[in-house]
Scaffold this active site. Structure first.
Site, PDB file in Angstrom:
ATOM      1  N   LYS A  24      -4.698   3.220   6.863  1.00  0.00           N
ATOM      2  CA  LYS A  24      -4.422   1.949   7.394  1.00  0.00           C
ATOM      3  C   LYS A  24      -3.257   1.827   8.103  1.00  0.00           C
ATOM      4  CE  LYS A  24      -4.076  -0.042   3.064  1.00  0.00           C
ATOM      5  NZ  LYS A  24      -3.853   1.108   2.500  1.00  0.00           N
ATOM      6  N   ARG A  99      -3.956  -7.870  -1.519  1.00  0.00           N
ATOM      7  CA  ARG A  99      -4.395  -6.761  -2.327  1.00  0.00           C
ATOM      8  C   ARG A  99      -4.734  -7.237  -3.656  1.00  0.00           C
ATOM      9  NH1 ARG A  99      -0.100  -3.057   0.099  1.00  0.00           N
ATOM     10  NH2 ARG A  99      -0.513  -0.900  -0.888  1.00  0.00           N
ATOM     11  N   ARG A 137       3.171  13.080   2.809  1.00  0.00           N
ATOM     12  CA  ARG A 137       3.622  12.371   3.599  1.00  0.00           C
ATOM     13  C   ARG A 137       5.241  12.179   3.601  1.00  0.00           C
ATOM     14  NH1 ARG A 137       1.241   6.195   3.638  1.00  0.00           N
ATOM     15  NH2 ARG A 137       2.205   5.971   1.434  1.00  0.00           N
ATOM     16  N   ARG A 170       8.847   8.695   0.450  1.00  0.00           N
ATOM     17  CA  ARG A 170       9.111   7.522  -0.277  1.00  0.00           C
ATOM     18  C   ARG A 170       9.083   7.534  -1.397  1.00  0.00           C
ATOM     19  NH1 ARG A 170       4.394   3.839   2.717  1.00  0.00           N
ATOM     20  NH2 ARG A 170       4.300   3.230   0.483  1.00  0.00           N
ATOM     21  N   ARG A 181       0.058   3.395  -8.646  1.00  0.00           N
ATOM     22  CA  ARG A 181      -0.542   2.684  -7.084  1.00  0.00           C
ATOM     23  C   ARG A 181      -2.129   2.946  -7.241  1.00  0.00           C
ATOM     24  NH1 ARG A 181       2.474   5.181  -2.480  1.00  0.00           N
ATOM     25  NH2 ARG A 181       1.647   3.679  -1.213  1.00  0.00           N
TER      26      ARG A 181
HETATM   27  P1  AMP Z   1       2.075  -0.149   1.186  1.00  0.00           P
HETATM   28  O1  AMP Z   1       3.006   0.415   2.440  1.00  0.00           O
HETATM   29  O2  AMP Z   1       1.053  -0.902   1.951  1.00  0.00           O
HETATM   30  O3  AMP Z   1       1.432   1.125   0.521  1.00  0.00           O
HETATM   31  O4  AMP Z   1       2.957  -0.863   0.267  1.00  0.00           O
HETATM   32  C1  AMP Z   1       3.900  -0.103  -0.663  1.00  0.00           C
HETATM   33  C2  AMP Z   1       4.065  -0.963  -2.030  1.00  0.00           C
HETATM   34  O5  AMP Z   1       4.423  -2.393  -1.475  1.00  0.00           O
HETATM   35  C3  AMP Z   1       2.768  -1.348  -2.624  1.00  0.00           C
HETATM   36  O6  AMP Z   1       2.576  -0.195  -3.682  1.00  0.00           O
HETATM   37  C4  AMP Z   1       3.145  -2.553  -3.551  1.00  0.00           C
HETATM   38  O7  AMP Z   1       4.186  -2.559  -4.563  1.00  0.00           O
HETATM   39  C5  AMP Z   1       3.862  -3.312  -2.472  1.00  0.00           C
HETATM   40  N1  AMP Z   1       3.193  -4.251  -1.582  1.00  0.00           N
HETATM   41  C6  AMP Z   1       2.707  -3.984  -0.393  1.00  0.00           C
HETATM   42  N2  AMP Z   1       1.863  -5.135  -0.092  1.00  0.00           N
HETATM   43  C7  AMP Z   1       1.614  -5.713  -1.062  1.00  0.00           C
HETATM   44  C8  AMP Z   1       0.782  -7.021  -1.476  1.00  0.00           C
HETATM   45  N3  AMP Z   1      -0.063  -7.455  -0.448  1.00  0.00           N
HETATM   46  N4  AMP Z   1       0.795  -7.520  -2.788  1.00  0.00           N
HETATM   47  C9  AMP Z   1       1.564  -6.939  -3.656  1.00  0.00           C
HETATM   48  N5  AMP Z   1       2.556  -5.783  -3.493  1.00  0.00           N
HETATM   49  C10 AMP Z   1       2.387  -5.224  -2.125  1.00  0.00           C
END
Ligand code: AMP
Length: 227
Positions: A24, A99, A137, A170, A181
């Site tokens: 994404k 989410r 990654r 990360r 996750r």
């Molecule tokens: P991402 O970079 O999209 O994989 O997001 C990394 C982390 O940020 C996720 O595992 C969540 O802990 C938090 N996060 C990102 N977007 C959301 C969301 N819409 N709702 C809740 N937590 C989020």
């Protein structure tokens, strides 16, 4: 598209759904670069808040480090504020939001209030591939560029091509956190896909292909949605 159509066309809200590691972030960055649409990545916004040690960052960090979602109320407020910025007037693209069904319902209200139309894509990638992608990654804590040790390495090993900073893994890409996750994704985000399937078309994208091949399909779908 004629001038009259252009005036009546509603601004679009693009949603990129799919599990962590589905591509994404990569695809949304290409879409934003090619079309100029504002890209909103909630993960990036949260990582930025953590780096700046803001109250939001302080709350989010321990949750993210353990693979949990950050509370809906914080995310909904973050998005509500972000979309008031000038670059979102003609539409925007969301990566990583919504989410949860609760977030989706808030977004539905926001989209309705702004007279926007949703365009929803769901990136599908087998679990074994997600695990490989996430474990390899590498991430730049300075500019948030991402790489993969095998499929898209930086030119100089361990160094960011864009800003020269040292690349790291990360914290939430560690193996035990990734498992959490993916669990959160299954329990809380898969129902979001079902939420949108009840409302209209959700375009499934096979994300287990070359970046360019995936983008070719995404572009074709978006061009149709925008015309
Ligand atoms: P991402 O970079 O999209 O994989 O997001 C990394 C982390 O940020 C996720 O595992 C969540 O802990 C938090 N996060 C990102 N977007 C959301 C969301 N819409 N709702 C809740 N937590 C989020």
């Amino acid at each position: 598209m004629g001038a009259a159509d252009a005036q009546t066309k509603r601004p679009l809200c693009f949603l990129l759904l799919g599990p962590p590691g589905a591509g994404k972030g990569t695809q949304s960055a290409i879409i934003a670069r090619r079309t100029g649409v504002a890209r909103i990545s909630t993960g990036e916004m949260l990582r930025d808040a953590i780096a700046r040690k803001t109250p939001l960052g302080e709350q989010a960090a321990p949750l993210m480090d353990n693979g949990n979602l950050v509370p809906d109320s914080l995310l909904v407020a973050l998005i509500a504020e972000r979309v008031t910025e000038a670059d979102c007037t003609n539409g925007f693209l969301l990566d990583g939001f919504p989410r949860t069904v609760n977030q989706a319902e808030s977004l539905d209200r926001l989209v309705a209030d702004r007279g926007m139309e949703l365009v929803v894509m769901n990136f599908d990638v087998p679990r074994a591939v997600l695990l490989r992608r996430l474990s390899g990654r590498r991430w730049c804590p300075n500019c948030q560029a991402t790489y993969h040790v095998e499929t898209s390495p930086s030119k100089k090993p361990g160094i960011c091509d864009q800003c020269g900073s040292k690349l790291i893994q990360r914290p939430d890409d560690r193996e035990n956190v990734v498992a959490k996750r993916l669990e959160a994704y299954e329990a809380q985000t898969v129902p979001v896909i079902q939420h949108y399937e009840k409302r209209g078309p959700v375009h499934r994208v096979d994300g287990y292909r070359d970046v360019d091949d995936v983008f070719a399909e995404v572009e074709q779908y978006l061009t149709g949605a925008m015309s």
